[in-house]
Write an enzyme that holds these catalytic residues in place. Structure first.
Site, mmCIF file in Angstrom:
data_model
loop_
_atom_site.group_PDB
_atom_site.id
_atom_site.type_symbol
_atom_site.label_atom_id
_atom_site.label_comp_id
_atom_site.label_asym_id
_atom_site.label_seq_id
_atom_site.Cartn_x
_atom_site.Cartn_y
_atom_site.Cartn_z
ATOM 1 C CG ASP A 4 -42.247 -32.676 -13.653
ATOM 2 O OD1 ASP A 4 -42.030 -32.635 -14.872
ATOM 3 O OD2 ASP A 4 -41.375 -32.931 -12.810
ATOM 4 C CB THR B 144 -35.272 -27.043 -31.417
ATOM 5 O OG1 THR B 144 -36.155 -27.950 -32.066
ATOM 6 C CG2 THR B 144 -36.083 -26.065 -30.578
ATOM 7 C CE1 TYR C 69 -44.271 -32.179 -26.755
ATOM 8 C CE2 TYR C 69 -44.558 -33.683 -24.911
ATOM 9 C CZ TYR C 69 -44.039 -33.407 -26.155
ATOM 10 O OH TYR C 69 -43.297 -34.352 -26.810
ATOM 11 C CB SER D 86 -40.327 -28.257 -24.130
ATOM 12 O OG SER D 86 -40.290 -27.728 -22.825
ATOM 13 C CG ASN E 201 -39.013 -39.030 -20.029
ATOM 14 O OD1 ASN E 201 -40.182 -39.421 -19.918
ATOM 15 N ND2 ASN E 201 -38.619 -37.853 -19.609
ATOM 16 C CB VAL E 202 -36.175 -40.276 -26.579
ATOM 17 C CG1 VAL E 202 -35.136 -40.903 -27.494
ATOM 18 C CG2 VAL E 202 -37.550 -40.890 -26.813
ATOM 19 C CG ASP F 219 -43.814 -22.785 -39.764
ATOM 20 O OD1 ASP F 219 -44.211 -23.882 -39.306
ATOM 21 O OD2 ASP F 219 -44.172 -21.686 -39.310
ATOM 22 C CB SER G 291 -44.695 -41.323 -22.017
ATOM 23 O OG SER G 291 -43.791 -40.271 -21.724
HETATM 24 C C1 UD1 Z 1 -42.004 -35.355 -21.135
HETATM 25 C C2 UD1 Z 1 -42.550 -36.698 -21.571
HETATM 26 C C3 UD1 Z 1 -41.713 -37.267 -22.682
HETATM 27 C C4 UD1 Z 1 -41.562 -36.250 -23.787
HETATM 28 C C5 UD1 Z 1 -40.916 -34.996 -23.210
HETATM 29 C C6 UD1 Z 1 -40.748 -33.921 -24.244
HETATM 30 C C7 UD1 Z 1 -43.557 -37.553 -19.507
HETATM 31 C C8 UD1 Z 1 -43.577 -38.622 -18.508
HETATM 32 N N1 UD1 Z 1 -42.611 -37.628 -20.451
HETATM 33 O O1 UD1 Z 1 -40.799 -35.562 -20.528
HETATM 34 O O2 UD1 Z 1 -42.309 -38.426 -23.205
HETATM 35 O O3 UD1 Z 1 -40.773 -36.740 -24.788
HETATM 36 O O4 UD1 Z 1 -41.786 -34.502 -22.225
HETATM 37 O O5 UD1 Z 1 -40.069 -32.856 -23.654
HETATM 38 O O6 UD1 Z 1 -44.386 -36.668 -19.501
HETATM 39 N N2 UD1 Z 1 -35.798 -32.194 -14.406
HETATM 40 C C9 UD1 Z 1 -34.952 -31.801 -13.370
HETATM 41 N N3 UD1 Z 1 -33.960 -30.915 -13.654
HETATM 42 C C10 UD1 Z 1 -33.772 -30.380 -14.893
HETATM 43 C C11 UD1 Z 1 -34.627 -30.791 -15.938
HETATM 44 C C12 UD1 Z 1 -35.631 -31.693 -15.662
HETATM 45 O O7 UD1 Z 1 -35.114 -32.236 -12.237
HETATM 46 O O8 UD1 Z 1 -32.845 -29.578 -15.069
HETATM 47 C C13 UD1 Z 1 -36.852 -33.179 -14.102
HETATM 48 C C14 UD1 Z 1 -38.231 -32.757 -14.560
HETATM 49 O O9 UD1 Z 1 -38.862 -31.947 -13.587
HETATM 50 C C15 UD1 Z 1 -38.897 -34.103 -14.750
HETATM 51 C C16 UD1 Z 1 -37.754 -35.010 -15.223
HETATM 52 O O10 UD1 Z 1 -36.557 -34.349 -14.839
HETATM 53 O O11 UD1 Z 1 -39.411 -34.588 -13.544
HETATM 54 C C17 UD1 Z 1 -37.718 -35.231 -16.713
HETATM 55 O O12 UD1 Z 1 -37.854 -33.963 -17.354
HETATM 56 P P1 UD1 Z 1 -37.683 -33.772 -18.921
HETATM 57 O O13 UD1 Z 1 -36.405 -34.371 -19.366
HETATM 58 O O14 UD1 Z 1 -37.948 -32.328 -19.211
HETATM 59 O O15 UD1 Z 1 -38.811 -34.676 -19.558
HETATM 60 P P2 UD1 Z 1 -40.384 -34.897 -19.158
HETATM 61 O O16 UD1 Z 1 -41.057 -33.595 -18.971
HETATM 62 O O17 UD1 Z 1 -40.507 -35.961 -18.141
#
Ligand code: UD1
Length: 312
Positions: free
Chosen positions: A274, A38, A144, A81, A173-174, A56, A121
């Site tokens: 989620d 990636t 994950y 992810s 969520n960086v 790797d 987190s």
């Molecule tokens: C999670 C972790 C985060 C980690 C990341 C790695 C938590 C709270 N956070 O992030 O620390 O670095 O995984 O990937 O677990 N969403 C939409 N539409 C989209 C994409 C996402 O609605 O097109 C929503 C998701 O359902 C979620 C939120 O946005 O509720 C954030 O999603 P994403 O950015 O994928 O990160 P997390 O899974 O929260």
């Protein structure tokens, strides 16, 4: 003073490349290890003098070559992810656990001074209390999250058993420039920013009421580099975030304003694995690292939209 030598695993990725960039800016020698699954070479195009090792880390020989001669290891390599790990837990496990164990063993054997592990987190899961403090129970909801928890436990165990200094920084969520919006597994801010700039309608999974402590990448770079040096941090697990929380619906509205888009979101079913709400207590980072967020969510969002606009 002789500058230290750093290994950034996953250094061609989003967060890793920001760490490499700042280390070079501070005059350190930097090696990046990446399998380019990636990560991208383009992420390091403007970072001069970085040594790149392609390989790797799930191969112990690659891990040994990567750490050789390094004082500090910033272990960022991962398949980062939640949904990808739900779909394919075995591939995620190999990248997130096997490779981590190899890097720890290699660091121990090579006499590395300290290893900083990229935690998440997600390990908190849906425990009821907000904000999340590091001493709260963990309840992973996805492979994950479980893999990141195992990684931090391994790191702590290496400190106890072998005296290798380790610190886990739990990221929240960086987001920021260079985050790749190109896959359904990408971070939500990158996906939304790109879609809105293209006039497309992003999908919100669920009702959009879920919240996140979205953290601009410069804050994470600051926290991780502090963790590489702070004497009291060894053996610890520390949140680094902004300490706030923003719902997906609010995020969508802010991004719509910043991009000038007028489209409405599409609401889809909630995503499996989620977490509902996520927000960090950053008191420990303050106490142990002298950390405080330097770039707010708002300011970070502005910079990120500008970057996506300029690089479109
Ligand atoms: C999670 C972790 C985060 C980690 C990341 C790695 C938590 C709270 N956070 O992030 O620390 O670095 O995984 O990937 O677990 N969403 C939409 N539409 C989209 C994409 C996402 O609605 O097109 C929503 C998701 O359902 C979620 C939120 O946005 O509720 C954030 O999603 P994403 O950015 O994928 O990160 P997390 O899974 O929260």
């Amino acid at each position: 003073m002789k500058m230290a030598s750093y290994l950034v695993t996953g250094g061609a990725g989003f967060i890793g490349s920001h760490l490499a960039e700042e280390l070079v800016r501070r005059g350190h020698a930097v090696r990046v290890a990446d399998d380019f699954s990636t990560g991208r070479r383009a992420n390091l195009a403007d970072v001069p003098g970085v040594e790149i090792l392609e390989g790797d880390l799930a191969d112990p020989a690659v891990a040994a070559r990567a750490v050789a001669g390094c004082d500090v290891v910033l272990h960022q390599a991962a398949i980062p992810s939640v949904p990808r790990s739900v779909k394919d837990p075995v591939t995620s496990n190999r990248a997130n656990i096997d490779a981590t164990l190899n890097v720890l063993v290699a660091a121990r054997d090579a006499g590395v001074r300290r290893l900083v592990f990229a935690g998440s987190s997600s390990v908190y899961g849906d425990t009821p209390t907000l904000p999340k403090r590091e001493d709260m129970p963990t309840r992973p909801l996805s492979p994950y999250a479980l893999q990141k928890l195992v990684g931090e436990d391994y790191a702590r165990m290496f400190t106890r058993l072998y005296g290798l200094e380790t610190v886990t920084i739990r990221y929240f969520n960086v987001f920021g420039p260079r985050q790749d919006p190109g896959s359904p597994y990408s971070g939500v801010i990158s996906i939304f920013a790109r879609a809105l700039l293209a006039g497309e309608r992003p999908t919100i999974h669920g009702d959009g009421g879920q919240t996140r402590d979205f953290t601009y990448v410069a804050n994470v770079v600051d926290g991780v580099l502090r963790a590489a040096d702070a004497p009291a941090a060894s053996g610890r697990v520390i949140n680094v975030a902004t300490g706030g929380r923003v719902s997906l619906n609010e995020l969508f509205d802010r991004l719509r304003e910043l991009t000038g888009a007028t489209v409405e979101p599409v609401y889809g079913p909630p995503r499996e694995g989620d977490v509902r709400d996520s927000q960090a207590d950053i008191g420990l980072a303050k106490a142990l690292l002298g950390y405080a967020p330097t770039v707010s969510f708002e300011e970070g969002l502005k910079r990120t939209v500008k970057w996506f606009r300029d690089s479109a």
